[in-house]
Design a protein around this motif. Structure first.
Motif, PDB file in Angstrom:
ATOM      1  N   SER A 233      66.214 -19.473  74.053  1.00 33.55           N
ATOM      2  CA  SER A 233      65.803 -18.100  73.761  1.00 33.55           C
ATOM      3  C   SER A 233      66.993 -17.160  73.972  1.00 33.55           C
ATOM      4  N   TYR A 234      66.879 -15.977  73.417  1.00 35.36           N
ATOM      5  CA  TYR A 234      67.904 -14.946  73.543  1.00 35.36           C
ATOM      6  C   TYR A 234      67.981 -14.515  75.005  1.00 35.36           C
ATOM      7  N   PRO A 235      69.173 -14.521  75.618  1.00 40.81           N
ATOM      8  CA  PRO A 235      69.259 -14.179  77.049  1.00 40.81           C
ATOM      9  C   PRO A 235      68.792 -12.747  77.313  1.00 40.81           C
ATOM     10  N   LYS A 236      67.897 -12.602  78.280  1.00 42.57           N
ATOM     11  CA  LYS A 236      67.278 -11.277  78.467  1.00 42.57           C
ATOM     12  C   LYS A 236      68.273 -10.215  78.941  1.00 42.57           C
ATOM     13  N   MET A 237      69.347 -10.657  79.587  1.00 38.85           N
ATOM     14  CA  MET A 237      70.343  -9.696  80.074  1.00 38.85           C
ATOM     15  C   MET A 237      71.434  -9.380  79.040  1.00 38.85           C
ATOM     16  N   MET A 238      71.457 -10.111  77.938  1.00 40.53           N
ATOM     17  CA  MET A 238      72.622 -10.067  77.035  1.00 40.53           C
ATOM     18  C   MET A 238      72.978  -8.675  76.517  1.00 40.53           C
ATOM     19  N   ASP A 239      71.982  -7.908  76.092  1.00 42.81           N
ATOM     20  CA  ASP A 239      72.291  -6.615  75.477  1.00 42.81           C
ATOM     21  C   ASP A 239      72.791  -5.592  76.496  1.00 42.81           C
ATOM     22  N   VAL A 240      72.498  -5.841  77.756  1.00 37.76           N
ATOM     23  CA  VAL A 240      73.036  -4.991  78.811  1.00 37.76           C
ATOM     24  C   VAL A 240      74.376  -5.561  79.294  1.00 37.76           C
ATOM     25  N   ALA A 241      74.388  -6.864  79.545  1.00 35.49           N
ATOM     26  CA  ALA A 241      75.535  -7.477  80.218  1.00 35.49           C
ATOM     27  C   ALA A 241      76.793  -7.505  79.350  1.00 35.49           C
ATOM     28  N   VAL A 242      76.668  -7.906  78.101  1.00 31.23           N
ATOM     29  CA  VAL A 242      77.873  -8.065  77.289  1.00 31.23           C
ATOM     30  C   VAL A 242      78.619  -6.739  77.077  1.00 31.23           C
ATOM     31  N   PRO A 243      77.942  -5.669  76.629  1.00 32.96           N
ATOM     32  CA  PRO A 243      78.682  -4.401  76.496  1.00 32.96           C
ATOM     33  C   PRO A 243      79.285  -3.941  77.825  1.00 32.96           C
ATOM     34  N   ALA A 244      78.536  -4.088  78.912  1.00 34.95           N
ATOM     35  CA  ALA A 244      79.056  -3.687  80.226  1.00 34.95           C
ATOM     36  C   ALA A 244      80.268  -4.531  80.600  1.00 34.95           C
ATOM     37  N   ASN A 245      80.189  -5.818  80.374  1.00 33.57           N
ATOM     38  CA  ASN A 245      81.278  -6.711  80.778  1.00 33.57           C
ATOM     39  C   ASN A 245      82.540  -6.538  79.914  1.00 33.57           C
ATOM     40  N   MET A 246      82.352  -6.056  78.694  1.00 37.09           N
ATOM     41  CA  MET A 246      83.520  -5.784  77.845  1.00 37.09           C
ATOM     42  C   MET A 246      84.375  -4.667  78.443  1.00 37.09           C
ATOM     43  N   VAL A 247      83.741  -3.815  79.276  1.00 35.89           N
ATOM     44  CA  VAL A 247      84.490  -2.736  79.923  1.00 35.89           C
ATOM     45  C   VAL A 247      84.500  -2.919  81.436  1.00 35.89           C
ATOM     46  N   CYS A 248      84.560  -4.198  81.875  1.00 36.33           N
ATOM     47  CA  CYS A 248      84.745  -4.479  83.301  1.00 36.33           C
ATOM     48  C   CYS A 248      83.500  -4.195  84.141  1.00 36.33           C
ATOM     49  N   GLY A 249      82.339  -4.127  83.522  1.00 33.76           N
ATOM     50  CA  GLY A 249      81.111  -3.883  84.281  1.00 33.76           C
ATOM     51  C   GLY A 249      80.810  -2.415  84.501  1.00 33.76           C
ATOM     52  N   LEU A 250      81.642  -1.542  83.924  1.00 33.49           N
ATOM     53  CA  LEU A 250      81.460  -0.107  84.187  1.00 33.49           C
ATOM     54  C   LEU A 250      81.085   0.646  82.916  1.00 33.49           C
ATOM     55  N   GLN A 251      80.008   0.214  82.263  1.00 34.55           N
ATOM     56  CA  GLN A 251      79.622   0.790  80.982  1.00 34.55           C
ATOM     57  C   GLN A 251      79.366   2.297  81.074  1.00 34.55           C
ATOM     58  N   ASP A 252      78.595   2.700  82.085  1.00 32.03           N
ATOM     59  CA  ASP A 252      78.220   4.115  82.189  1.00 32.03           C
ATOM     60  C   ASP A 252      79.436   4.984  82.455  1.00 32.03           C
ATOM     61  N   VAL A 253      80.242   4.538  83.393  1.00 32.79           N
ATOM     62  CA  VAL A 253      81.444   5.287  83.744  1.00 32.79           C
ATOM     63  C   VAL A 253      82.341   5.448  82.519  1.00 32.79           C
ATOM     64  N   GLU A 254      82.560   4.366  81.810  1.00 31.81           N
ATOM     65  CA  GLU A 254      83.471   4.385  80.675  1.00 31.81           C
ATOM     66  C   GLU A 254      82.934   5.260  79.545  1.00 31.81           C
ATOM     67  N   SER A 255      81.624   5.208  79.316  1.00 36.78           N
ATOM     68  CA  SER A 255      81.092   5.953  78.183  1.00 36.78           C
ATOM     69  C   SER A 255      81.171   7.457  78.428  1.00 36.78           C
ATOM     70  N   LYS A 256      81.237   7.826  79.702  1.00 34.98           N
ATOM     71  CA  LYS A 256      81.413   9.246  80.033  1.00 34.98           C
ATOM     72  C   LYS A 256      82.872   9.680  79.857  1.00 34.98           C
ATOM     73  N   ALA A 257      83.764   8.723  79.937  1.00 29.73           N
ATOM     74  CA  ALA A 257      85.199   9.074  79.920  1.00 29.73           C
ATOM     75  C   ALA A 257      85.665   9.437  78.507  1.00 29.73           C
TER      76      ALA A 257
END
Ligand SMILES: [Fe+2]
Ligand SMILES: [Fe+2]
Lengths: 257, 257
Positions: A233-257
């Protein structure tokens, strides 16, 4: 688990301080390695998880280590990396990931690079197939380096298993070649420390997986057939984890920058 | 985790094959130890769990070991031991528990006894307090024995914690004395391998717990106060696990006999 060796060349006490740490929700292993005999006790974390950053940093502090690197084997799809959070909490720590991952980090590595901490080092081996940018980190060869060697295989090679190959640039053909050419060519007593285990195993060896891995002991065609028919099955965390991990786990911080 | 040492006395390869295994539901660690250089590769399991017996026995078989002992640190209240089941599946295996536990087993041990497997051995130290019959098994001293030493502490000493003392003949006073006299007197680099961990730690050391254990670093009166005010709930497995474990995990079989 813990691991400590006398060097095979001398009577010196073990240089490597090693700790395996588990995050239950995603069944992820994080590894702490340090050169315990170096005056600064430089340390690194392999595959830290955001939820267990405080636990890991407390341990680093209690053991008197100086954390210098937060390293990922690949862009994880099942949990958010702790590297970004660690960087905000411990100034000076550098994040490391493979150039081929296309993710953000302070330092990018590729096959043949060495990650040094004190007198110890990890060797980088590209092991694509689970994702395009997967690498395996292997402890060095030579005096003072741990013996047997230790391979941090991420999701390329799991204990009696391997990572799925159906997304993130995965390829069963590539994974088969990676494991056979980059991991199974290591000495048979090399310890395999994977990014995950779901059955309670903590470690294996190259020799053991060459003999008993139910997928990678097969020929390439059979392996490809197995991987094509996993029906995962599609990993339940994937849509959160992959974008966050592309920016070192700091998705929110980066998107504000 | 895995562990491998060169003997401090010689250049011989490690004799000890060691594996730490985790049972997620009860957060229990089972330990597999074997003398890998002995022709028969004699092995023992410390604190096996009934639910993971098949996993553990497959591993024993794949590694080519000869399982001779199934050992418990105490009569567990949170899971059913695998020792009875192991005995039905592998003829010849002997179960071991402390005499003070009053439980059934093939062999009863007390302080000072040695449990030998090949050229290696575990030393028995009585560490009552969590239960009346708790013991700690410590790897031996001498040539060929692992260095640093390893202590399998059951629930007497956990990583940054300890077992509760409010049932099964528990006593906070006794537990305090046990840990201080029998465990904290071991060399500081001795590895602590507990029966449980709930935070994802796999190992600690005597030195670390002497410095950072939030309960056992306190004076005895403070420790007793902490233990009296834990307000823990009744373990949900207790009424099943304790009677079963008193007869080696084979309650149904025994009650028919
Ligand atoms: Fe992954
Ligand atoms: Fe217990």
């Amino acid at each position: 688990g813990s691991y400590s060796t006398a060097s095979s060349q001398s009577q010196q006490p073990s240089k490597l301080l090693f700790r395996q740490l588990f995050e239950k929700e995603s069944s992820t292993y994080t590894y702490l390695l340090a050169d315990a005999t170096h005056p600064e006790k430089p340390a690194l974390l392999v595959d830290p998880v955001d939820k267990t950053v405080d636990r890991d940093l407390s341990l680093v502090k209690e053991l008197g280590l100086k954390l210098i690197y937060a390293i990922n084997t690949h862009v994880h799809a099942d949990h958010v990396t702790g590297s970004g959070l660690i960087k905000t909490k411990v100034p000076g720590v550098k994040s490391i990931i493979s150039k081929a991952s296309n993710a953000q980090a302070d330092i990018f590595v590729e096959t043949g690079d060495r990650i040094c901490f004190g007198d110890l080092f990890l060797e980088v081996r590209a092991t694509p197939g689970h994702t395009l940018g997967c690498v395996t980190y292997v402890t060095g060869e030579g005096p003072n380096q741990p013996q047997p060697r230790m391979a941090f295989t991420g999701d390329a090679l799991l204990i009696r298993g391997c990572g799925r190959t159906d997304f993130q640039g995965g390829s069963s053909e590539q994974l088969y070649k990676s494991v056979h050419s980059q991991i199974f060519t290591l000495p048979k007593d090399t310890f395999i420390y994977p990014a995950h285990d779901y059955k309670g195993f903590t470690v294996s060896t190259v020799g053991e997986e060459m003999q008993y891995n139910p997928r990678l002991t097969k020929d390439e065609e059979t392996f490809k057939g197995i991987m094509e028919n996993l029906n995962l099955s599609y990993p339940k965390m994937m849509d959160v984890a992959v974008p966050a991990n592309m920016v070192c786990g700091l998705q929110d911080v980066e998107s504000k920058a």
